[in-house]
Design a protein around this motif. Structure first.
Motif, PDB file in Angstrom:
ATOM      1  N   LYS A  18       0.807  -1.304  -0.134  1.00  0.00           N
ATOM      2  CA  LYS A  18       0.042   0.069  -0.186  1.00  0.00           C
ATOM      3  C   LYS A  18       0.689   1.184  -0.057  1.00  0.00           C
ATOM      4  O   LYS A  18       0.367   2.351   0.077  1.00  0.00           O
ATOM      5  CB  LYS A  18      -0.788   0.134   1.154  1.00  0.00           C
ATOM      6  CG  LYS A  18      -2.038  -1.064   1.091  1.00  0.00           C
ATOM      7  CD  LYS A  18      -2.500  -1.253   2.547  1.00  0.00           C
ATOM      8  CE  LYS A  18      -3.347  -2.524   2.546  1.00  0.00           C
ATOM      9  NZ  LYS A  18      -3.402  -3.069   4.158  1.00  0.00           N
TER      10      LYS A  18
ATOM     11  N   SER B 214       5.499   8.898  -1.180  1.00  0.00           N
ATOM     12  CA  SER B 214       6.022   9.531  -0.018  1.00  0.00           C
ATOM     13  C   SER B 214       6.673   8.327   0.869  1.00  0.00           C
ATOM     14  O   SER B 214       7.704   8.664   1.720  1.00  0.00           O
ATOM     15  CB  SER B 214       4.832  10.446   0.498  1.00  0.00           C
ATOM     16  OG  SER B 214       4.011   9.761   1.178  1.00  0.00           O
ATOM     17  N   GLU B 215       5.858   7.313   1.087  1.00  0.00           N
ATOM     18  CA  GLU B 215       6.309   6.285   2.182  1.00  0.00           C
ATOM     19  C   GLU B 215       7.771   5.660   1.602  1.00  0.00           C
ATOM     20  O   GLU B 215       8.480   5.414   2.592  1.00  0.00           O
ATOM     21  CB  GLU B 215       5.511   5.043   2.087  1.00  0.00           C
ATOM     22  CG  GLU B 215       3.956   5.358   2.996  1.00  0.00           C
ATOM     23  CD  GLU B 215       3.065   6.156   2.302  1.00  0.00           C
ATOM     24  OE1 GLU B 215       3.294   6.174   0.999  1.00  0.00           O
ATOM     25  OE2 GLU B 215       2.160   6.756   2.770  1.00  0.00           O
TER      26      GLU B 215
ATOM     27  N   ALA C  17       6.244  12.069  -5.423  1.00  0.00           N
ATOM     28  CA  ALA C  17       5.395  12.636  -4.364  1.00  0.00           C
ATOM     29  C   ALA C  17       5.390  14.083  -4.524  1.00  0.00           C
ATOM     30  O   ALA C  17       4.184  14.738  -4.337  1.00  0.00           O
ATOM     31  CB  ALA C  17       5.985  12.184  -2.682  1.00  0.00           C
TER      32      ALA C  17
ATOM     33  N   THR D 184       1.678  16.259  -5.407  1.00  0.00           N
ATOM     34  CA  THR D 184       1.250  17.548  -4.760  1.00  0.00           C
ATOM     35  C   THR D 184       1.499  18.545  -5.369  1.00  0.00           C
ATOM     36  O   THR D 184       1.317  19.801  -4.597  1.00  0.00           O
ATOM     37  CB  THR D 184       1.671  17.352  -3.110  1.00  0.00           C
ATOM     38  OG1 THR D 184       3.205  17.395  -3.253  1.00  0.00           O
ATOM     39  CG2 THR D 184       1.233  16.121  -2.543  1.00  0.00           C
TER      40      THR D 184
ATOM     41  N   PHE E 100       3.139  16.221   1.926  1.00  0.00           N
ATOM     42  CA  PHE E 100       2.954  14.633   2.089  1.00  0.00           C
ATOM     43  C   PHE E 100       3.813  14.322   3.370  1.00  0.00           C
ATOM     44  O   PHE E 100       3.668  13.055   4.009  1.00  0.00           O
ATOM     45  CB  PHE E 100       3.574  13.929   0.813  1.00  0.00           C
ATOM     46  CG  PHE E 100       5.048  14.363   0.297  1.00  0.00           C
ATOM     47  CD1 PHE E 100       6.036  13.479   1.160  1.00  0.00           C
ATOM     48  CD2 PHE E 100       5.281  15.009  -0.310  1.00  0.00           C
ATOM     49  CE1 PHE E 100       7.257  13.958   0.571  1.00  0.00           C
ATOM     50  CE2 PHE E 100       6.426  15.732  -0.863  1.00  0.00           C
ATOM     51  CZ  PHE E 100       7.412  14.952  -0.355  1.00  0.00           C
TER      52      PHE E 100
ATOM     53  N   GLU F 241       1.103  15.071   6.052  1.00  0.00           N
ATOM     54  CA  GLU F 241      -0.322  14.693   5.906  1.00  0.00           C
ATOM     55  C   GLU F 241      -0.221  12.797   5.750  1.00  0.00           C
ATOM     56  O   GLU F 241      -1.620  12.506   6.029  1.00  0.00           O
ATOM     57  CB  GLU F 241      -0.756  15.234   4.375  1.00  0.00           C
ATOM     58  CG  GLU F 241      -1.527  16.541   4.618  1.00  0.00           C
ATOM     59  CD  GLU F 241      -1.853  17.086   3.481  1.00  0.00           C
ATOM     60  OE1 GLU F 241      -1.619  16.641   2.254  1.00  0.00           O
ATOM     61  OE2 GLU F 241      -2.205  18.251   3.361  1.00  0.00           O
ATOM     62  N   ARG F 242       0.456  12.247   5.377  1.00  0.00           N
ATOM     63  CA  ARG F 242       0.608  10.805   5.199  1.00  0.00           C
ATOM     64  C   ARG F 242       1.396  10.265   6.746  1.00  0.00           C
ATOM     65  O   ARG F 242       2.297  10.428   6.926  1.00  0.00           O
ATOM     66  CB  ARG F 242       1.476  10.325   4.118  1.00  0.00           C
ATOM     67  CG  ARG F 242       1.096  11.268   2.922  1.00  0.00           C
ATOM     68  CD  ARG F 242       0.258  10.343   2.050  1.00  0.00           C
ATOM     69  NE  ARG F 242       0.567   8.977   1.777  1.00  0.00           N
ATOM     70  CZ  ARG F 242       0.042   8.343   0.561  1.00  0.00           C
ATOM     71  NH1 ARG F 242      -1.040   8.885   0.111  1.00  0.00           N
ATOM     72  NH2 ARG F 242       0.041   6.999   0.588  1.00  0.00           N
TER      73      ARG F 242
ATOM     74  N   THR G  13       4.568   8.130   6.697  1.00  0.00           N
ATOM     75  CA  THR G  13       5.509   9.058   6.149  1.00  0.00           C
ATOM     76  C   THR G  13       5.914   9.764   7.618  1.00  0.00           C
ATOM     77  O   THR G  13       7.281   9.856   7.873  1.00  0.00           O
ATOM     78  CB  THR G  13       5.199   9.953   5.154  1.00  0.00           C
ATOM     79  OG1 THR G  13       4.648   9.149   3.966  1.00  0.00           O
ATOM     80  CG2 THR G  13       6.539  10.627   4.477  1.00  0.00           C
TER      81      THR G  13
END
Lengths: 148, 501
Positions: B138, B142-143, B458, B462, B468, B471-472, B475
């Motif tokens: 998933k 950004s992750e 990422a 955005t 990010f 917001e994530r 991350t």
């Protein structure tokens, strides 16, 4: 930290500056906000310069003047072996490029064994067996072409 | 279940078993020699394996890795010098056991408990790798960016000595990773018109340079013949080794603690770039805390020595889990293995569990097979293995330099790769002399592309915003963890000062 770190810092800072100067024409971000090809190199070279400056400062204020390269008296012979190793590798690269790999690799093995003061008998037996195995396995079995 | 049986059939093929056996034997010799690490062995032999089928080639590398970590304990026992960094904790009790005339027991424990650690960590990997990979599927750009950053920063955070001396090689590696076509738009960068630099700097020659030629040059430069003579005298004292097996009762009494330590070691091994030395010291320290006889630790405790051996090989399963599931290295060897898998055309990470699922299963089963081989060969050669220490260093240096050159060239039949390998070898040598950690440089080069590509993806999503980062949730957690990694030494310093005041 030692005084030597100041000089190492100068070298790494110069590398960082070189990458930064070469990245600037690639741009940071495009008009629509999308990052350009220069963004990442600018960031990492900036980081390298920043860290190098800190290292230069730390080296500058350090009172430890003993060099990283300092060897004890009984280690002086190491220096000779070190330079001989580098010289042997350099000559090997030239022989490989301009004459032939097989000749070059036999030369390197004999030379390094000599530089490390292995006996001539050991030197020749080792070179004959080890290098021959390498040549057979890479050239004949794995079909690596050593011609450059 | 069916795929595991198919995997077992693949791993039990004669050629796979043969190469695993060769790997175990190579690892046994190289790991036992102080100064020659499993990382060096895996780096040098990686190019050789590209000529074999992937399963056989990787079996050899897994064999070298597992075996070199276990055999690092041999020199720790006989001459009080760890053969590999992971066996550092083995010197605490192993040498004391040898001095007590229980060298045979120590060598036996080294084999048996290293294998127990390796097997338990493999089982843990089998149980947890698939759910972790399912979760990691998933992950978005950004992750992945924060994950790669975590990998690089952990290596810097745990690099010996100053953080600065980890950061500089790390940034240098990241700078090197930008050479060639950029990963998003294909713009040429820093190629100077050279076609050799178009595809960037190959990872394997860099690895061989740092851990092969660089290490050999470092050993030549810093050789201390006085210490070597003392070690030689130690060996020639020819202390009796005695029996190699523990009493049944004593062996079973050690099992619960060692099983627990194997789990802890697997967990520490899974932390990106934590490394075997740190894991084994932490495990030894924790075992001492919960032991009924902590006073014996460090003075030839059988229990203390067994946990250090278990921890040695226990980290491998954890490091492999991180490598396979997330695509970031758990330690230096797994960094080389990532490069090997890429050369085989596989990309470690969650997608590997769908695209190359059968190969992932093969790797897990290879771990089991290699550990069984180590058990058999290790016990058969327990006493004789101490003789490996008599191998002359000069012989090793010549072999390493020649194999490094041939290996770097054979990868792409490219003379330029040899030049890169030699230049990086010199950089690695300077790094070691000047007390910089070369590890972050390797990691920077390996993860640079992943960092850049995901950062730019990422930011593109955005529209140039860095939102990010906060917001994530995943991350954000990873960024906080990275900041803490760097800030921790300073926080503890401040807290200590406050307490003193």
């Amino acid at each position: 930290m030692k005084k030597d770190d100041m000089y190492i810092g100068i070298v790494t800072a110069l590398i960082g500056i070189f990458f930064l100067i070469k990245s600037l024409p690639l741009g940071l971000v495009e008009k629509n906000g999308i990052p350009s090809a220069g963004l990442f190199p600018i960031l990492v070279s900036g980081g390298l310069i920043l860290c190098s400056l800190v290292l230069i400062y730390k080296g500058f204020i350090s009172r430890d003047t003993i060099s990283y390269w300092h060897l004890m008296n009984f280690q002086k012979n190491n220096l000779k072996m070190f330079w001989l190793s580098l010289a042997g590798i350099l000559v090997f690269m030239l022989i490989w490029k301009y004459i032939h790999f097989t000749f070059a690799i036999y030369f390197l093995s004999v030379f390094l064994n000599w530089a490390y003061k292995n006996s001539w008998k050991f030197n020749f037996i080792f070179t004959l067996i080890f290098v021959t195995i390498i040549i057979i396995s890479f050239e004949k079995i794995m079909l690596v072409q050593f011609n450059v | 279940m069916g795929e595991w049986i198919i995997g077992l059939q693949a791993v039990l093929q004669p050629n796979v078993l043969l190469f695993a056996l060769i790997g175990v034997l190579i690892g046994l010799i190289i790991g036992a020699l102080p100064g020659l690490s499993g990382t060096m062995a895996v780096a040098i032999f990686t190019p050789l394996t590209f000529w074999f089928p992937p399963a056989a080639g990787f079996a050899m590398l897994i064999g070298i890795w597992n075996s070199s970590v276990f055999s690092g304990g041999i020199s720790a026992i006989i001459i009080n010098t760890p053969g590999t960094p992971a066996s550092i904790a083995s010197t605490f009790d192993g040498y004391a056991l040898y001095k007590k005339g229980k060298g045979g027991i120590a060598l036996g424990i080294n084999v048996i408990f290293s294998v127990i650690g390796g097997l338990i960590s493999t089982v843990v990997m089998m149980l947890f790798a698939f759910p972790i990979a399912r979760f990691a599927v998933k992950f978005g750009p950004s992750e992945y960016f924060s994950l790669a950053l975590l990998g690089v920063s952990m290596m810097v955070g745990v690099s010996n000595g100053s953080v600065l001396k980890g950061l500089i090689p790390g940034f240098l590696g990241l700078c090197l990773s930008t050479i060639g076509m950029d990963p998003i738009s294909g713009v040429k960068r820093f190629t100077f018109g050279s076609t050799n630099l178009m595809s960037g700097i190959s990872f394997i020659p860099v690895m061989i340079g740092i851990f092969g030629v660089g290490e050999a040059l470092y050993q030549i430069y810093t050789r201390n013949q006085k210490v070597e003579e003392a070690e030689s005298a130690e060996r020639s004292a020819n202390m009796s080794l005695g029996k190699i097996f523990l009493e049944k009762k004593e062996f079973f009494s050690l099992l619960p603690l060692n099983a627990l330590i194997a789990f802890v070691a697997t967990f520490i091994g899974a932390i990106p770039a934590a490394g075997g030395d740190i894991a084994s010291i932490i495990c030894w320290g924790q075992a001492k805390r919960i032991s009924k006889h902590p006073e014996e630790y460090g003075k030839g405790s059988v229990e203390g020595f067994s946990v250090s051996c278990t921890a040695n090989n226990g980290i491998i399963g954890g490091a492999l889990t991180t490598m396979l599931c997330l695509g970031i290295p758990g330690d230096a060897v797994s960094a080389v293995l990532i490069g090997s898998l890429m050369m085989y055309g596989m990309q470690p990470g969650p997608k590997m569990f769908t695209e190359n699922r059968s190969f992932v299963i093969n790797i897990m089963l290879m771990m089991v097979v290699c550990n069984i081989m180590i058990l058999v060969i290790g016990l058969l050669t327990a006493k004789a293995s101490a003789k490996v220490l008599n191998v002359k260093k000069e012989l090793v240096w010549v072999s390493v330099i020649i194999l490094s050159i041939v290996g770097a060239y054979a990868l792409n039949n490219n003379y330029f790769d040899v030049i890169i390998m030699l230049i990086v070898g010199l950089i690695g040598f300077v790094c070691k002399i000047a007390e910089f950690s070369p590890g972050p440089m390797v990691l920077g080069l390996l993860l640079g592309n992943m960092l850049e590509a995901n950062l730019r993806r990422a930011m593109t999503l955005t529209k140039g915003s860095l939102s990010f980062f906060y917001e994530r949730p995943i991350t954000l957690c990873m960024i906080i963890f990275i900041v803490l990694t760097f800030a921790w030494p300073y926080i503890t310093k401040i807290v200590k000062k406050e307490k003193e005041n």
